[in-house]
Design an enzyme around this catalytic site. Structure first.
Site, mmCIF file in Angstrom:
data_model
loop_
_atom_site.group_PDB
_atom_site.id
_atom_site.type_symbol
_atom_site.label_atom_id
_atom_site.label_comp_id
_atom_site.label_asym_id
_atom_site.label_seq_id
_atom_site.Cartn_x
_atom_site.Cartn_y
_atom_site.Cartn_z
ATOM 1 C CB THR A 124 -19.259 21.812 9.624
ATOM 2 O OG1 THR A 124 -18.791 22.938 9.356
ATOM 3 C CG2 THR A 124 -20.161 22.098 10.673
ATOM 4 N N GLY A 177 -19.927 28.954 4.629
ATOM 5 C CA GLY A 177 -20.539 29.600 5.730
ATOM 6 C C GLY A 177 -20.992 30.891 5.547
#
Length: 254
Positions: A124, A177
């Site tokens: 990310t 996540g």
């Protein structure tokens, strides 16, 4: 240079999306089906306005699409609806070949499981900023995890999970996540600043919660309303950089 924090984080994340070395935009990882599905979110802390997209394909800069969502009546758009919205806003679709890199294609071909131990899955990208008017903003963008299940969405486009900004702090996260979603890591960090923690202490406290309550790893970056910066991680690495007023050049680390 007198610009807004919101413009700054969008520009920073766009540059990372365009860099094929990162798992966001061009260079994002592939799903089990060999597609690229992108997630992104952006937030203006001064107005608590937010825009996010998830499971979008053929969008070169999903963070700019998320910015368009922020400027609309919506907060989160997904899949085909997000792509239709993009075209309505003048964002043209790109080709899969424009996003796919040889490195990621080779990794996909070699992948055997969506639960690979390879920590490159924490690909990310994100940015946080405080502008001269005291406004805070945060942005996050990702291709998700290598060989992910089609339609899987992590924390990156979910407010309070992978990104958050309010009058106290702006936060962008990277990591496993599902655990960041369960624990609302970004919002926790902002709440720690609100109770009086510095940006650095808040970052460390949020990662301590992650370590105590989950097995997943990751990290986050924080800037608070006073311009203090913070970052923490319990993964092996987390590339980061920051620059504050009065500095001649940025400080970087891994």
């Amino acid at each position: 240079a007198g610009g807004s924090a919101l413009d700054a984080v969008e520009a920073a994340v766009r540059s990372l999306e365009d860099n094929p070395n990162f798992n966001a935009g061009t260079g994002a990882c592939l799903t089990t089906e060999g597609n690229i599905q992108l997630d992104a979110g952006i937030m203006d802390g001064s107005a608590l306005s937010v825009g996010a997209v998830a499971d979008v394909q053929l969008i070169k800069n999903p963070i700019s699409l998320a910015r368009k969502v922020l400027e609309s009546p919506h907060a989160l758009l997904v899949g085909q609806g997000a792509q239709q919205f993009a075209q309505e806003k003048g964002i043209s679709l790109c080709r899969l070949e424009d996003l796919m890199t040889e490195r990621q294609h080779n990794k996909w071909k070699a992948a055997t499981s969506p639960t690979s131990a390879d920590e490159e899955k924490h690909g990310t990208v994100g940015a946080v900023a405080l502008d001269t008017f005291g406004r805070l903003a945060a942005a996050t963008s990702t291709g998700g995890i290598l060989n992910k299940y089609p339609g899987r969405v992590g924390d990156s486009p979910l407010i309070g999970c992978g990104f958050y900004a309010d009058e106290n702090a702006a936060i962008s996260c990277t990591g496993d996540g599902e655990d960041f979603i369960r624990l609302l890591i970004a919002k926790r960090a902002a709440d720690f600043v609100a109770r009086g923690d510095t940006a650095r202490d808040a970052a460390q406290a949020a990662i301590a919660v992650l370590g105590a309550k989950a097995t997943g790893t990751g990290g986050l970056i924080v800037v608070d309303r006073l311009g203090n910066v913070g970052f923490a991680w319990n993964s092996r690495h987390m590339s980061h950089a920051y620059m504050i007023e009065g500095m001649d050049e940025q400080i970087t680390g891994v």
